[in-house]
Scaffold this active site. Structure first.
Site, PDB file in Angstrom:
ATOM      1  N   GLY A   6       0.843  -1.191   0.000  1.00  0.00           N
ATOM      2  CA  GLY A   6       0.000   0.000   0.000  1.00  0.00           C
ATOM      3  C   GLY A   6       0.870   1.229   0.000  1.00  0.00           C
ATOM      4  O   GLY A   6       2.069   1.166   0.274  1.00  0.00           O
ATOM      5  N   SER A   9       1.485   5.950   4.337  1.00  0.00           N
ATOM      6  CA  SER A   9       0.446   6.383   5.276  1.00  0.00           C
ATOM      7  C   SER A   9      -0.903   5.710   5.042  1.00  0.00           C
ATOM      8  O   SER A   9      -1.933   6.193   5.511  1.00  0.00           O
ATOM      9  CB  SER A   9       0.295   7.911   5.260  1.00  0.00           C
ATOM     10  OG  SER A   9       1.504   8.522   5.649  1.00  0.00           O
ATOM     11  N   ALA A  10      -0.899   4.564   4.355  1.00  0.00           N
ATOM     12  CA  ALA A  10      -2.149   3.828   4.127  1.00  0.00           C
ATOM     13  C   ALA A  10      -2.579   3.046   5.364  1.00  0.00           C
ATOM     14  O   ALA A  10      -3.732   2.628   5.454  1.00  0.00           O
ATOM     15  CB  ALA A  10      -1.996   2.876   2.940  1.00  0.00           C
ATOM     16  N   GLY A  11      -1.677   2.822   6.297  1.00  0.00           N
ATOM     17  CA  GLY A  11      -2.027   2.098   7.520  1.00  0.00           C
ATOM     18  C   GLY A  11      -1.427   0.713   7.623  1.00  0.00           C
ATOM     19  O   GLY A  11      -1.822  -0.075   8.489  1.00  0.00           O
ATOM     20  N   SER A  13       1.588  -0.369   8.646  1.00  0.00           N
ATOM     21  CA  SER A  13       2.323  -0.640   9.890  1.00  0.00           C
ATOM     22  C   SER A  13       1.371  -0.923  11.047  1.00  0.00           C
ATOM     23  O   SER A  13       1.625  -1.816  11.864  1.00  0.00           O
ATOM     24  CB  SER A  13       3.247   0.523  10.246  1.00  0.00           C
ATOM     25  OG  SER A  13       4.203   0.710   9.232  1.00  0.00           O
ATOM     26  N   ASP A  33      10.328   0.521   5.214  1.00  0.00           N
ATOM     27  CA  ASP A  33      10.867   1.681   5.939  1.00  0.00           C
ATOM     28  C   ASP A  33      12.132   1.296   6.699  1.00  0.00           C
ATOM     29  O   ASP A  33      13.110   2.045   6.715  1.00  0.00           O
ATOM     30  CB  ASP A  33       9.840   2.254   6.918  1.00  0.00           C
ATOM     31  CG  ASP A  33       8.715   3.004   6.224  1.00  0.00           C
ATOM     32  OD1 ASP A  33       8.841   3.325   5.024  1.00  0.00           O
ATOM     33  OD2 ASP A  33       7.702   3.279   6.895  1.00  0.00           O
TER      34      ASP A  33
END
Length: 177
Positions: A6, A9-11, A13, A33
């Protein structure tokens, strides 16, 4: 293995942390990351490594690709050795990125999960995080999914990480039967 793809900042993690909490067996988590953070300084903000444009665009060079291939093989080796592994990735190359993983994963069972999020929502999360180049989330929201084939998709635009994780965990349980 579970591979989540994704945009920034799509979620992903958050879903990974929730998956580790709800799956009955221990799962290791690895993310792009962490890989980027592990790169030597010479490959940070370098044409040979990775660069982040002022508009949120991301470019990678030959040095990045060489180390990424080694990292991928290492993560897959852990799965081959019996570890359960979740990967949090951003397929900047869409289908080509998935193909690189597929080549390394030959013979390994994988659940491919698309993590979608409306670009405007991801952009708001990006601002709240404060550790991303502005524009990255909106630019990647759809780009990373182009040509990628999934076993399952979740959408974090209005769905919390735990609910997404439970959906994924249910699919893992089905596959184990």
């Amino acid at each position: 293995m579970i591979i989540l793809n994704g945009g920034s900042s799509a979620g992903k993690s958050g879903i990974v942390r929730c998956l580790q909490a709800v799956l009955p067996e221990p799962w290791l988590a690895f993310g792009c990351d962490s890989f980027v953070d592990a790169l030597p300084a010479a490959l940070q903000d370098s044409d040979a490594g990775i660069t982040f444009g002022a508009d949120g665009g991301v470019s990678v060079g030959a040095g990045f690709r060489t180390l990424e291939a080694a990292w991928t093989q290492g993560v897959v080796a852990m799965a081959r050795a019996g570890a359960r592994v979740i990967v949090d990735d951003v397929f900047l190359g869409g289908a080509a990125s998935q193909q690189r993983w597929r080549a390394a994963l030959d013979g390994v069972d994988v659940l491919w999960v698309g993590v979608r999020c409306a670009g405007s929502v991801a952009a708001g999360r990006e601002v709240a995080r404060g550790d991303r180049t502005p524009g990255m989330a909106a630019q990647q929201a759809d780009l990373v999914h182009e040509g990628v084939v999934y076993d399952l998709e979740v959408d974090t635009t209005r769905t919390e990480s735990m609910a997404c994780a439970r959906t994924i965990a249910a699919r893992v349980a089905e596959a184990a039967v």
